[in-house]
Design an enzyme around this catalytic site. Structure first.
Site, PDB file in Angstrom:
ATOM      1  N   SER A 572      27.554  32.452  39.752  1.00 11.92           N
ATOM      2  CA  SER A 572      27.053  31.898  41.002  1.00 11.92           C
ATOM      3  C   SER A 572      28.247  31.494  41.884  1.00 11.92           C
ATOM      4  O   SER A 572      29.067  32.337  42.229  1.00 11.92           O
ATOM      5  CB  SER A 572      26.119  30.719  40.712  1.00 11.92           C
ATOM      6  OG  SER A 572      25.433  30.319  41.857  1.00 11.92           O
ATOM      7  N   HIS A 692      17.910  33.653  38.902  1.00 11.43           N
ATOM      8  CA  HIS A 692      19.319  33.301  39.096  1.00 11.43           C
ATOM      9  C   HIS A 692      20.028  33.032  37.779  1.00 11.43           C
ATOM     10  O   HIS A 692      21.247  33.117  37.702  1.00 11.43           O
ATOM     11  CB  HIS A 692      19.423  32.085  40.017  1.00 11.43           C
ATOM     12  CG  HIS A 692      20.831  31.786  40.426  1.00 11.43           C
ATOM     13  ND1 HIS A 692      21.673  32.739  40.959  1.00 11.43           N
ATOM     14  CD2 HIS A 692      21.555  30.644  40.367  1.00 11.43           C
ATOM     15  CE1 HIS A 692      22.850  32.191  41.221  1.00 11.43           C
ATOM     16  NE2 HIS A 692      22.808  30.930  40.864  1.00 11.43           N
TER      17      HIS A 692
END
Length: 717
Positions: A572, A692
């Site tokens: 991320s 995610h």
């Protein structure tokens, strides 16, 4: 084998070295890869996946995969519970329950050894998905709380299709263990990044996309909050609060806190600035405070966490402080009644706070090591009751059992090499210093061999002289000859701290096999509070990258490892970090391998992709002068240079990630595959599900982890 050391040079001006042409982003030939579900893009991803498998083997055929899956699906994991009424609820996944089951038991049952606990099934997500033909992933629940003495019978269950951030919300009856049918007035909200909670038994506060123009912000979150009455169409619900389309989100909430009902409306302007409006004395009042203060409640008192210095009259409160003030005093403007619950020092910052019925316990980091500070709220005043120190390199996590009823706590203790233990304790026990001496209620088994491992903490000076801490986990008696295979991990963003935690996957796939693990507490994180975070915001982002490079250089200088045997990994925002380690001039002289997970990489377009607009408070706005002034300097996608050499890299992402767009990783790989030398050692894997986190179930998690470690071991050995 003998590892040839690469000289480590100090580079003070990567930014100055960029040619002017790189400031203006050229036309993007890989833009087509942003079409997430386009069949041409998916075929490209599948082809890349197969090339990666050809190089490193199918992960699910490896012993590492089997070990990781065994850990993830172990029935010896600690079943963390939440108290609802007189029952203790747990969500559980294992080999038999891939997507998981929601279950409950009494406290008497829960105290038994794991294999003897008689759990009552509440909801089987695997069976539900099979019955409905959906790939449901559990995202939690929201309870209807009607105050003391009222049994909780209803909740809203959040289910994600395939693991994305978007969720379907469905009302569920805890007594009948069934969903409340829409035909009988049950609440149901379609897949969206919604904000939903109960205002009362028959009224929901809902922020979602009902198809009206302007329902969602540019960041993809609700811009309008509605009151939705049971038995009426959602389309006819009343808008009660809204924010600007350029804000991050609007939200609203009504909740019970230790004898006091609170109702608020919250406007998230940026990731770090907000406006709070509270129902006080029968009227809505906007709080007249700096918009970077985080506001909470404890009974009839406001708590205020400062992100910047704040002067109130003749008093000054430091950035990173935690303050408290009775709500009636705040309404009356008597800000001289503020109590300072925590004030930071150069080595201490507030990491977390946990409230029980009468106590607020502060979890403080002192050079990234935990200590606890206790405050008691009694008769409208705060009393300092002491602190617990000497916890070493172990992380202590606290969670109230039932903050409206008791001072009991769930306490977890863990470290990099100490398996997690769970205690059922109380504030009185903690104040007596009995955490470590008492017997835990539950303990993880030792999933990996750790008796020959040790944890050490080091500090290194970054380019500007700032001392950067990092942890080293390695075999005892490590030989410092520069030949140890080492993995450097970091994040450095959003005020998130990296603290010691027991990670069995890391243990079985890396540490047990002889790898050295390094965790760097670089700026941008929260290890030293808001000042540490803000030191690497926007135009100062390079500070985080210089910190990370300083740690890598120190590992080589101390002969822990060498360039050829040093890998790095991040996901991320950490993917942006290691993406910059790839493209900054030092990258090829410091790292022998890079694993870049669900990353941001195209900083020219990030704000236009999925939730990207919500992060402009962290990175800047590429549609303003931020792009030519600084953003282009740390956009890895725009800093791939034909004349540069790049280390081997593996990029991993998920098709279903609706937070960080998979186009970031796709386009970066496409560009590197056109690079004369990088194309020979650039690899890619895209999971078709997962969100995610990259994976939607344990088999997918084991698959992705085994692939990444296979790449690292083969490349760095």
């Amino acid at each position: 084998s003998v590892c040839v050391r690469t000289p480590v040079f100090s580079c003070t001006s990567f930014e100055a070295s960029l040619p002017p042409a790189m400031v203006e982003a050229p036309e993007d030939p890989n833009l087509w890869l942003e079409e997430i579900l386009d069949e041409k893009c998916l075929d490209w991803a599948r082809s890349q996946n197969e090339s990666t498998f050809a190089a490193f083997g199918k992960p699910n055929e490896s012993s590492t995969y089997s070990r990781i899956l065994e850990v993830l699906e172990s029935k010896d994991k600690i079943a963390q519970v939440t108290k609802i009424n007189d029952q203790y609820y747990n969500f559980w996944t294992d080999a038999d329950h891939v997507r998981g089951i929601w279950r409950r038991c009494s406290l008497e049952e829960y105290r038994k050894p794991p294999e003897e606990v008689n759990w009552e099934l509440v909801l089987d997500v695997d069976a539900l998905g099979k019955e409905e033909g959906e790939s449901w992933v559990w995202h939690g629940k929201v309870l209807l709380d009607e105050g003391p003495g009222v049994r909780k019978t209803l909740c809203l269950i959040r289910l994600s299709p395939g693991g994305s951030d978007a969720e379907v919300v469905r009302e569920f009856n805890l007594d009948t263990k069934t969903f409340v049918p829409e035909a009988e007035g049950g609440f149901h909200v379609g897949a969206c990044k919604s904000d939903v909670s109960y205002k009362s038994r028959d009224v929901l506060l809902v922020g979602t996309d009902i198809g009206a123009d302007g329902d969602m912000t540019d960041s993809g979150y609700p811009s309008r909050m509605r009151e939705w009455k049971r038995g009426t169409p959602l389309s006819e619900s009343t808008i009660v609060f809204s924010c600007d389309k350029t804000d991050i989100a609007a939200s609203a909430q009504r909740y019970y806190d230790r004898g006091v009902w609170h109702e608020l409306r919250h406007r998230a302007i940026t990731f770090y600035t907000s406006e709070y409006t509270w129902m006080l004395d029968g009227a809505w009042r906007k709080m007249d405070i700096p918009n970077d203060i985080d506001v909470g409640t404890f009974k009839d008192s406001f708590t205020l966490k400062l992100r910047s210095d704040w002067s109130v009259g003749s008093k000054a409160y430091a950035q990173g402080s935690l303050l408290a003030i009775p709500i009636d005093k705040f309404i009356a403007g008597k800000l001289d009644c503020i109590t300072t619950l925590f004030a930071p020092t150069p080595s201490e910052s507030l990491e977390d706070q946990t409230g029980t019925l009468n106590f607020l316990i502060l979890s403080v980091l002192e050079d990234v090591k935990t200590k606890l500070i206790f405050w008691e709220y009694k008769d409208g005043a705060w009393e300092h009751r002491g602190q617990e120190t000497g916890l070493g390199m172990e992380t202590v996590g606290l969670r109230a059992v039932d903050s409206d009823v008791t001072d009991e706590l769930w306490v977890t203790v863990q470290s990099y090499i100490r398996p997690t233990s769970l205690f059922l304790s109380s504030t009185s026990e903690l104040l007596a210093g009995n955490i470590m001496s008492s017997s835990p209620l539950k303990t993880l088994p030792s999933f990996f061999k750790a008796d020959d491992l040790e944890v050490q903490q080091f500090f290194v000076e970054s380019l500007d002289g700032t001392k950067i801490p990092y942890f080293q986990i390695s075999k005892k008696g490590l030989v410092y000859d520069g030949t140890n295979v080492t993995l450097l991990y970091g994040y450095g963003g959003f005020e998130i701290s990296l603290c010691p935690e027991y990670a069995p996957t890391r243990g079985v796939a890396w540490l047990e096999t002889g790898g050295v693990w390094i965790e760097a507490n670089i700026r941008g994180g929260g290890e030293y509070g808001p000042r540490w975070h803000q030191a690497a915001l926007k135009e100062n982002r390079h500070k985080a990258y210089e910190d990370f490079e300083a740690v890598a250089e120190d590992l080589i200088r101390r002969k822990v490892t060498c360039r050829e045997k040093l890998g790095t990994q991040g996901g991320s925002n950490g993917g942006l970090l290691v993406g910059n380690m790839l493209t900054r001039p030092k990258g090829d002289s410091l790292f022998g391998a890079i694993v870049c997970q669900v990353p941001l990489l195209d900083m020219r377009r990030y704000s236009k992709l999925l939730a990207g607009a919500s992060w402009m408070g962290e990175y800047g706005d590429p549609d303003t002068e931020d792009w030519p002034n600084f953003l282009h300097k740390y956009s890895p996608y725009h800093n791939v240079r034909n004349e540069a050499s790049y280390p081997p890299a593996l990029f991993v992402t998920s098709t279903k990630d609706d937070r960080v767009h998979p186009g970031h990783a796709r386009k970066m790989v496409a560009k590197l595959c056109d690079h004369e030398t990088a194309k020979a050692h650039t690899y890619y894997y895209e999971n078709i599900e997962g969100g995610h986190g990259g994976a939607a179930d344990n088999k997918q998690r084991a698959f992705m982890n085994a692939l990444q470690f296979a790449f690292l071991w083969k490349t760095l050995r």
